[in-house]
Enzyme design. Structure first.
Site, mmCIF file in Angstrom:
data_model
loop_
_atom_site.group_PDB
_atom_site.id
_atom_site.type_symbol
_atom_site.label_atom_id
_atom_site.label_comp_id
_atom_site.label_asym_id
_atom_site.label_seq_id
_atom_site.Cartn_x
_atom_site.Cartn_y
_atom_site.Cartn_z
ATOM 1 N N GLN A 65 -27.584 12.911 32.012
ATOM 2 C CA GLN A 65 -26.049 14.031 31.782
ATOM 3 C C GLN A 65 -25.936 14.212 30.603
ATOM 4 O OE1 GLN A 65 -22.462 13.341 32.091
ATOM 5 N NE2 GLN A 65 -22.520 13.994 34.518
ATOM 6 N N CYS A 95 -15.989 16.572 33.095
ATOM 7 C CA CYS A 95 -14.966 15.304 32.481
ATOM 8 C C CYS A 95 -13.797 15.537 31.635
ATOM 9 C CB CYS A 95 -16.208 14.599 31.249
ATOM 10 S SG CYS A 95 -15.492 14.049 30.812
ATOM 11 N N LYS A 134 -23.298 17.847 37.757
ATOM 12 C CA LYS A 134 -22.115 17.124 38.535
ATOM 13 C C LYS A 134 -20.553 17.835 38.110
ATOM 14 C CE LYS A 134 -20.287 12.179 37.958
ATOM 15 N NZ LYS A 134 -18.978 12.602 37.446
ATOM 16 N N GLY A 207 -16.161 9.654 44.530
ATOM 17 C CA GLY A 207 -14.531 9.538 43.976
ATOM 18 C C GLY A 207 -14.079 8.142 44.997
HETATM 19 C C1 FMN Z 1 -15.683 4.689 31.820
HETATM 20 C C2 FMN Z 1 -15.967 5.695 32.800
HETATM 21 C C3 FMN Z 1 -17.071 6.343 32.249
HETATM 22 C C4 FMN Z 1 -17.306 7.667 32.931
HETATM 23 N N1 FMN Z 1 -17.828 8.788 31.909
HETATM 24 C C5 FMN Z 1 -18.204 10.033 33.019
HETATM 25 C C6 FMN Z 1 -19.061 10.623 32.378
HETATM 26 O O1 FMN Z 1 -20.028 10.208 31.142
HETATM 27 N N2 FMN Z 1 -19.730 11.316 32.906
HETATM 28 C C7 FMN Z 1 -19.154 12.282 34.060
HETATM 29 O O2 FMN Z 1 -20.141 13.155 35.043
HETATM 30 N N3 FMN Z 1 -18.770 11.306 34.239
HETATM 31 C C8 FMN Z 1 -17.924 9.670 34.024
HETATM 32 N N4 FMN Z 1 -16.817 9.674 34.490
HETATM 33 C C9 FMN Z 1 -17.001 9.852 35.714
HETATM 34 C C10 FMN Z 1 -17.776 9.301 37.224
HETATM 35 O O3 FMN Z 1 -19.002 9.445 37.277
HETATM 36 C C11 FMN Z 1 -17.338 9.605 38.177
HETATM 37 O O4 FMN Z 1 -17.131 10.750 38.952
HETATM 38 C C12 FMN Z 1 -15.674 8.818 38.902
HETATM 39 O O5 FMN Z 1 -15.816 7.508 38.236
HETATM 40 C C13 FMN Z 1 -15.216 9.149 40.426
HETATM 41 O O6 FMN Z 1 -16.025 7.900 40.669
HETATM 42 P P1 FMN Z 1 -15.778 6.358 41.068
HETATM 43 O O7 FMN Z 1 -14.479 6.595 41.845
HETATM 44 O O8 FMN Z 1 -17.101 6.176 42.262
HETATM 45 O O9 FMN Z 1 -15.588 5.618 40.063
HETATM 46 C C14 FMN Z 1 -16.885 7.924 34.186
HETATM 47 C C15 FMN Z 1 -16.097 7.215 34.717
HETATM 48 C C16 FMN Z 1 -15.515 6.117 34.032
HETATM 49 C C17 FMN Z 1 -15.086 4.724 34.949
#
Ligand code: FMN
Length: 326
Positions: A65, A95, A134, A207
Protein backbone atom coordinates in the site's frame (compact mmCIF):
# COMPACT_ATOMS: atom_id res chain seq x y z
CA UNK A 1 -24.05 -13.04 -5.55
CA UNK A 2 -21.27 -12.06 -7.94
CA UNK A 3 -19.43 -14.04 -10.59
CA UNK A 4 -15.93 -13.00 -9.41
CA UNK A 5 -13.62 -15.26 -7.39
CA UNK A 6 -13.99 -14.52 -3.69
CA UNK A 7 -11.32 -12.35 -2.14
CA UNK A 8 -10.57 -12.31 1.55
CA UNK A 9 -7.91 -9.87 2.65
CA UNK A 10 -6.27 -8.61 5.82
CA UNK A 11 -6.32 -4.81 5.89
CA UNK A 12 -3.23 -2.59 5.79
CA UNK A 13 -2.60 -1.46 9.35
CA UNK A 14 0.22 0.90 10.28
CA UNK A 15 2.50 -0.45 13.03
CA UNK A 16 0.61 -3.74 12.93
CA UNK A 17 0.82 -5.50 9.54
CA UNK A 18 4.59 -5.46 9.22
CA UNK A 19 6.46 -8.33 7.64
CA UNK A 20 6.60 -10.42 10.86
CA UNK A 21 2.86 -10.07 11.32
CA UNK A 22 2.23 -11.09 7.72
CA UNK A 23 4.43 -14.18 8.09
CA UNK A 24 2.32 -15.22 11.10
CA UNK A 25 -0.91 -14.54 9.23
CA UNK A 26 0.29 -16.49 6.23
CA UNK A 27 0.96 -19.50 8.42
CA UNK A 28 -2.72 -19.39 9.38
CA UNK A 29 -4.20 -18.87 5.90
CA UNK A 30 -2.70 -19.70 2.52
CA UNK A 31 -5.38 -17.84 0.60
CA UNK A 32 -6.08 -14.46 2.18
CA UNK A 33 -4.46 -11.49 0.47
CA UNK A 34 -2.14 -9.66 2.87
CA UNK A 35 -1.38 -5.94 2.81
CA UNK A 36 1.66 -4.02 4.01
CA UNK A 37 1.36 -0.98 6.23
CA UNK A 38 1.08 2.21 4.19
CA UNK A 39 4.43 3.42 2.87
CA UNK A 40 4.60 6.89 1.34
CA UNK A 41 5.91 7.29 -2.17
CA UNK A 42 8.51 9.75 -0.85
CA UNK A 43 9.78 7.17 1.64
CA UNK A 44 10.09 4.59 -1.11
CA UNK A 45 11.98 7.03 -3.32
CA UNK A 46 14.28 8.41 -0.63
CA UNK A 47 14.33 5.90 2.23
CA UNK A 48 15.98 2.60 3.08
CA UNK A 49 14.15 0.40 0.58
CA UNK A 50 15.28 -2.94 1.97
CA UNK A 51 13.87 -1.98 5.37
CA UNK A 52 10.68 -0.39 4.04
CA UNK A 53 9.82 -2.88 1.33
CA UNK A 54 11.66 -6.11 2.16
CA UNK A 55 9.37 -9.07 2.87
CA UNK A 56 9.55 -12.80 3.39
CA UNK A 57 8.99 -15.02 0.36
CA UNK A 58 6.31 -16.92 2.28
CA UNK A 59 4.04 -13.85 2.38
CA UNK A 60 2.65 -14.08 -1.17
CA UNK A 61 0.12 -13.01 -2.24
CA UNK A 62 0.96 -9.64 -0.71
CA UNK A 63 -0.04 -6.12 -1.72
CA UNK A 64 2.03 -2.99 -1.14
CA UNK A 65 0.00 0.00 0.00
CA UNK A 66 1.36 3.38 -1.09
CA UNK A 67 0.44 6.85 0.10
CA UNK A 68 0.91 9.97 -2.00
CA UNK A 69 -0.74 12.29 -4.48
CA UNK A 70 1.92 12.98 -7.09
CA UNK A 71 1.42 10.74 -10.12
CA UNK A 72 5.09 10.63 -11.19
CA UNK A 73 6.36 9.78 -7.71
CA UNK A 74 3.65 7.20 -7.16
CA UNK A 75 4.41 5.60 -10.52
CA UNK A 76 8.09 5.33 -9.64
CA UNK A 77 7.31 3.97 -6.16
CA UNK A 78 4.90 1.45 -7.68
CA UNK A 79 7.56 0.32 -10.14
CA UNK A 80 10.07 -0.15 -7.32
CA UNK A 81 7.46 -2.08 -5.31
CA UNK A 82 6.65 -4.32 -8.26
CA UNK A 83 10.38 -4.97 -8.74
CA UNK A 84 10.53 -6.07 -5.09
CA UNK A 85 7.94 -8.70 -6.03
CA UNK A 86 4.68 -7.35 -4.61
CA UNK A 87 1.61 -8.94 -6.19
CA UNK A 88 -0.50 -5.78 -6.15
CA UNK A 89 0.05 -2.07 -5.57
CA UNK A 90 -2.68 -0.28 -3.66
CA UNK A 91 -3.25 3.45 -3.26
CA UNK A 92 -4.41 4.72 0.15
CA UNK A 93 -7.41 7.02 -0.22
CA UNK A 94 -8.73 6.33 3.27
CA UNK A 95 -6.31 7.35 6.00
CA UNK A 96 -7.45 10.47 7.90
CA UNK A 97 -4.42 11.38 10.05
CA UNK A 98 -3.18 15.00 10.19
CA UNK A 99 0.24 13.98 9.01
CA UNK A 100 -1.33 12.40 5.98
CA UNK A 101 -3.59 15.41 5.30
CA UNK A 102 -0.62 17.75 5.44
CA UNK A 103 0.91 15.71 2.64
CA UNK A 104 -2.44 15.92 0.75
CA UNK A 105 -3.02 12.23 0.51
CA UNK A 106 -5.07 9.52 2.20
CA UNK A 107 -8.77 10.20 2.84
CA UNK A 108 -8.65 13.87 1.80
CA UNK A 109 -8.14 12.63 -1.76
CA UNK A 110 -11.82 11.58 -1.73
CA UNK A 111 -12.36 15.27 -2.62
CA UNK A 112 -10.10 15.00 -5.67
CA UNK A 113 -11.24 11.99 -7.69
CA UNK A 114 -9.65 13.36 -10.85
CA UNK A 115 -6.25 13.52 -9.17
CA UNK A 116 -6.69 10.00 -7.77
CA UNK A 117 -7.47 8.77 -11.29
CA UNK A 118 -4.31 10.48 -12.59
CA UNK A 119 -2.28 8.83 -9.84
CA UNK A 120 -3.56 5.30 -10.37
CA UNK A 121 -3.37 5.68 -14.12
CA UNK A 122 0.32 6.61 -13.87
CA UNK A 123 0.91 3.74 -11.43
CA UNK A 124 -0.85 1.23 -13.67
CA UNK A 125 1.24 2.31 -16.65
CA UNK A 126 4.40 1.69 -14.61
CA UNK A 127 3.69 -1.89 -13.49
CA UNK A 128 2.19 -5.14 -14.72
CA UNK A 129 0.63 -6.22 -11.42
CA UNK A 130 -2.85 -4.90 -10.55
CA UNK A 131 -3.13 -1.37 -9.18
CA UNK A 132 -6.02 -1.02 -6.73
CA UNK A 133 -7.61 1.64 -4.52
CA UNK A 134 -8.62 1.55 -0.84
CA UNK A 135 -11.05 4.33 -0.06
CA UNK A 136 -13.80 5.62 2.24
CA UNK A 137 -17.39 6.58 1.38
CA UNK A 138 -16.39 10.23 1.44
CA UNK A 139 -15.06 12.85 3.84
CA UNK A 140 -16.56 15.66 5.93
CA UNK A 141 -19.70 17.09 4.35
CA UNK A 142 -19.42 15.16 1.08
CA UNK A 143 -22.49 13.19 0.08
CA UNK A 144 -21.28 9.56 0.11
CA UNK A 145 -23.75 8.67 -2.62
CA UNK A 146 -21.88 10.89 -5.06
CA UNK A 147 -18.36 10.93 -3.54
CA UNK A 148 -17.89 7.15 -3.63
CA UNK A 149 -19.41 6.77 -7.09
CA UNK A 150 -17.38 9.67 -8.48
CA UNK A 151 -14.13 8.19 -7.20
CA UNK A 152 -14.90 4.74 -8.52
CA UNK A 153 -16.19 5.94 -11.89
CA UNK A 154 -13.15 8.14 -12.53
CA UNK A 155 -10.68 5.40 -11.54
CA UNK A 156 -12.58 2.78 -13.56
CA UNK A 157 -12.39 5.12 -16.58
CA UNK A 158 -8.59 4.79 -16.52
CA UNK A 159 -8.76 1.00 -16.19
CA UNK A 160 -8.68 0.38 -12.43
CA UNK A 161 -11.04 -2.46 -11.60
CA UNK A 162 -10.43 -3.35 -7.95
CA UNK A 163 -11.53 -1.31 -4.97
CA UNK A 164 -11.57 -1.95 -1.22
CA UNK A 165 -14.10 0.33 0.45
CA UNK A 166 -14.01 1.12 4.17
CA UNK A 167 -17.75 1.62 4.41
CA UNK A 168 -17.84 4.84 6.44
CA UNK A 169 -16.94 8.46 5.89
CA UNK A 170 -13.90 10.03 7.52
CA UNK A 171 -14.17 13.30 9.44
CA UNK A 172 -10.97 15.19 8.79
CA UNK A 173 -11.73 17.86 11.38
CA UNK A 174 -12.27 16.96 15.00
CA UNK A 175 -11.87 13.18 15.03
CA UNK A 176 -8.66 11.26 15.63
CA UNK A 177 -7.70 8.46 13.22
CA UNK A 178 -8.79 5.98 15.90
CA UNK A 179 -12.20 7.66 16.33
CA UNK A 180 -12.53 7.74 12.55
CA UNK A 181 -12.51 3.94 12.57
CA UNK A 182 -15.58 3.73 14.81
CA UNK A 183 -17.62 6.93 14.96
CA UNK A 184 -18.83 7.73 11.43
CA UNK A 185 -21.60 5.17 10.84
CA UNK A 186 -21.08 2.22 8.53
CA UNK A 187 -23.18 2.05 5.36
CA UNK A 188 -22.74 -1.40 3.86
CA UNK A 189 -25.83 -0.98 1.68
CA UNK A 190 -24.23 1.81 -0.32
CA UNK A 191 -21.25 -0.41 -1.10
CA UNK A 192 -23.60 -3.24 -2.12
CA UNK A 193 -25.45 -0.86 -4.44
CA UNK A 194 -22.26 0.45 -6.02
CA UNK A 195 -21.19 -3.16 -6.65
CA UNK A 196 -24.59 -3.86 -8.21
CA UNK A 197 -24.18 -0.88 -10.54
CA UNK A 198 -20.66 -1.96 -11.53
CA UNK A 199 -20.75 -5.73 -12.01
CA UNK A 200 -17.44 -5.64 -13.91
CA UNK A 201 -15.54 -4.17 -10.96
CA UNK A 202 -14.13 -6.18 -8.06
CA UNK A 203 -15.45 -4.56 -4.90
CA UNK A 204 -14.19 -5.55 -1.46
CA UNK A 205 -16.05 -4.43 1.65
CA UNK A 206 -14.15 -3.32 4.76
CA UNK A 207 -15.13 -1.99 8.17
CA UNK A 208 -16.52 -3.59 11.31
CA UNK A 209 -16.55 -7.18 10.03
CA UNK A 210 -15.95 -9.26 13.13
CA UNK A 211 -16.73 -12.85 12.26
CA UNK A 212 -16.42 -15.16 9.28
CA UNK A 213 -20.20 -15.62 9.44
CA UNK A 214 -20.60 -11.88 8.85
CA UNK A 215 -18.02 -12.07 6.06
CA UNK A 216 -20.00 -14.87 4.46
CA UNK A 217 -23.17 -12.78 4.51
CA UNK A 218 -21.46 -9.79 2.90
CA UNK A 219 -20.13 -12.02 0.14
CA UNK A 220 -23.68 -12.40 -1.15
CA UNK A 221 -23.42 -8.72 -2.21
CA UNK A 222 -19.74 -7.97 -2.90
CA UNK A 223 -16.71 -9.79 -4.29
CA UNK A 224 -14.52 -9.67 -1.22
CA UNK A 225 -14.23 -8.76 2.42
CA UNK A 226 -11.28 -7.15 4.15
CA UNK A 227 -10.74 -7.83 7.85
CA UNK A 228 -8.80 -5.31 9.92
CA UNK A 229 -8.76 -5.15 13.72
CA UNK A 230 -10.49 -8.49 14.21
CA UNK A 231 -7.83 -10.26 12.19
CA UNK A 232 -5.03 -8.65 14.16
CA UNK A 233 -6.56 -8.95 17.60
CA UNK A 234 -7.87 -12.51 17.22
CA UNK A 235 -5.70 -14.01 14.48
CA UNK A 236 -6.91 -17.56 15.17
CA UNK A 237 -9.97 -16.82 13.03
CA UNK A 238 -7.64 -16.69 10.02
CA UNK A 239 -7.12 -20.44 10.43
CA UNK A 240 -10.72 -21.01 9.26
CA UNK A 241 -10.56 -18.86 6.10
CA UNK A 242 -9.15 -21.41 3.65
CA UNK A 243 -11.61 -24.16 4.55
CA UNK A 244 -14.58 -21.85 4.81
CA UNK A 245 -14.15 -19.81 1.63
CA UNK A 246 -11.73 -21.65 -0.65
CA UNK A 247 -12.35 -25.37 -0.15
CA UNK A 248 -8.85 -25.71 1.31
CA UNK A 249 -7.57 -27.36 4.46
CA UNK A 250 -8.28 -25.81 7.84
CA UNK A 251 -5.21 -24.06 9.22
CA UNK A 252 -3.73 -25.69 12.31
CA UNK A 253 -2.90 -23.24 15.08
CA UNK A 254 -0.31 -25.43 16.76
CA UNK A 255 1.52 -26.17 13.50
CA UNK A 256 1.44 -22.48 12.63
CA UNK A 257 2.90 -21.57 16.02
CA UNK A 258 5.64 -24.20 15.69
CA UNK A 259 6.57 -22.81 12.26
CA UNK A 260 6.48 -19.24 13.59
CA UNK A 261 8.83 -20.26 16.43
CA UNK A 262 11.32 -21.46 13.79
CA UNK A 263 10.94 -18.13 11.99
CA UNK A 264 11.42 -16.21 15.25
CA UNK A 265 14.58 -18.19 16.08
CA UNK A 266 15.99 -17.45 12.62
CA UNK A 267 15.22 -13.75 12.84
CA UNK A 268 16.61 -13.46 16.39
CA UNK A 269 19.88 -14.77 14.99
CA UNK A 270 19.73 -11.92 12.44
CA UNK A 271 19.37 -9.40 15.28
CA UNK A 272 15.59 -8.80 15.25
CA UNK A 273 14.20 -8.14 18.73
CA UNK A 274 11.89 -10.78 20.15
CA UNK A 275 9.07 -8.38 20.95
CA UNK A 276 8.94 -7.13 17.35
CA UNK A 277 7.73 -10.62 16.42
CA UNK A 278 5.86 -11.83 19.49
CA UNK A 279 3.70 -8.70 19.80
CA UNK A 280 1.65 -9.99 16.86
CA UNK A 281 0.90 -13.22 18.77
CA UNK A 282 -0.70 -11.66 21.85
CA UNK A 283 -4.29 -12.35 20.77
CA UNK A 284 -3.56 -15.72 19.21
CA UNK A 285 -4.91 -17.89 22.02
CA UNK A 286 -7.73 -15.65 23.26
CA UNK A 287 -10.35 -17.79 24.91
CA UNK A 288 -8.02 -20.74 25.40
CA UNK A 289 -6.91 -21.90 28.87
CA UNK A 290 -3.66 -20.19 29.81
CA UNK A 291 -4.07 -17.38 27.25
CA UNK A 292 -3.83 -14.67 29.88
CA UNK A 293 -0.56 -15.99 31.33
CA UNK A 294 0.78 -16.41 27.80
CA UNK A 295 0.09 -12.74 27.07
CA UNK A 296 1.39 -11.56 30.42
CA UNK A 297 4.62 -13.53 30.13
CA UNK A 298 5.31 -12.09 26.69
CA UNK A 299 4.33 -8.55 27.66
CA UNK A 300 6.60 -8.60 30.70
CA UNK A 301 9.59 -10.40 29.24
CA UNK A 302 9.79 -10.15 25.45
CA UNK A 303 10.76 -6.49 25.54
CA UNK A 304 13.80 -7.10 27.80
CA UNK A 305 17.20 -6.55 26.28
CA UNK A 306 18.51 -9.79 24.78
CA UNK A 307 15.22 -11.70 25.24
CA UNK A 308 15.46 -14.96 23.31
CA UNK A 309 13.31 -17.80 22.05
CA UNK A 310 13.22 -19.23 25.60
CA UNK A 311 10.78 -16.46 26.59
CA UNK A 312 8.40 -17.47 23.82
CA UNK A 313 8.68 -21.16 24.70
CA UNK A 314 7.99 -20.38 28.37
CA UNK A 315 4.93 -18.34 27.37
CA UNK A 316 3.64 -21.17 25.17
CA UNK A 317 4.06 -23.62 28.05
CA UNK A 318 1.35 -21.76 30.00
CA UNK A 319 -1.16 -22.91 27.42
CA UNK A 320 -0.81 -26.52 28.48
CA UNK A 321 0.07 -26.04 32.11
CA UNK A 322 -3.18 -24.68 33.42
CA UNK A 323 -6.29 -26.12 31.78
CA UNK A 324 -8.67 -24.20 34.10
CA UNK A 325 -7.56 -20.57 33.77
CA UNK A 326 -8.59 -18.74 30.60
C1 FMN B 1 -3.67 0.30 13.88
C2 FMN B 1 -4.31 0.58 12.54
C3 FMN B 1 -3.56 1.09 11.51
C4 FMN B 1 -4.12 1.33 10.25
N1 FMN B 1 -3.33 1.74 9.22
C5 FMN B 1 -3.86 1.82 7.96
C6 FMN B 1 -3.03 2.05 6.84
O1 FMN B 1 -1.79 2.14 6.92
N2 FMN B 1 -3.64 2.16 5.62
C7 FMN B 1 -4.99 2.03 5.47
O2 FMN B 1 -5.49 2.12 4.35
N3 FMN B 1 -5.79 1.80 6.52
C8 FMN B 1 -5.25 1.67 7.75
N4 FMN B 1 -6.06 1.35 8.80
C9 FMN B 1 -7.51 1.13 8.57
C10 FMN B 1 -7.79 -0.35 8.29
O3 FMN B 1 -7.13 -0.77 7.10
C11 FMN B 1 -9.29 -0.60 8.15
O4 FMN B 1 -9.76 0.14 7.05
C12 FMN B 1 -10.07 -0.19 9.39
O5 FMN B 1 -9.44 -0.66 10.57
C13 FMN B 1 -11.51 -0.70 9.32
O6 FMN B 1 -11.55 -2.11 9.26
P1 FMN B 1 -11.89 -3.01 10.59
O7 FMN B 1 -13.15 -2.45 11.16
O8 FMN B 1 -12.04 -4.40 10.06
O9 FMN B 1 -10.73 -2.84 11.53
C14 FMN B 1 -5.51 1.11 10.06
C15 FMN B 1 -6.27 0.59 11.12
C16 FMN B 1 -5.70 0.32 12.35
C17 FMN B 1 -6.54 -0.27 13.46
Amino acid sequence: MTDRPTQISIAPMMDWTDSHCRVLHRLLTRRALLYTEMVTADAVLRGDRARLLGFDASEHPVALQLGGSEPAKLAEAARIGADFGYDQINLNVGCPSDRVQAGRFGACLMKEPGLVAECVSAMARAVRVPVTVKCRLGVDDQDPQTALRELIVQCAAVGIDQFAVHARKAWLEGLSPKENRDIPPLDYELVYRVKGENPRLVITLNGGIQTLDAAHEHLAHVDGVMLGRTAYQTPAILADIDARFFGGARGDLDNAVAAYCDYVARKLAEGVRLNAMTKHMLGLFNGRPGARQFRRHLSENATREGAGIKVLREALAFLQRDPVEA
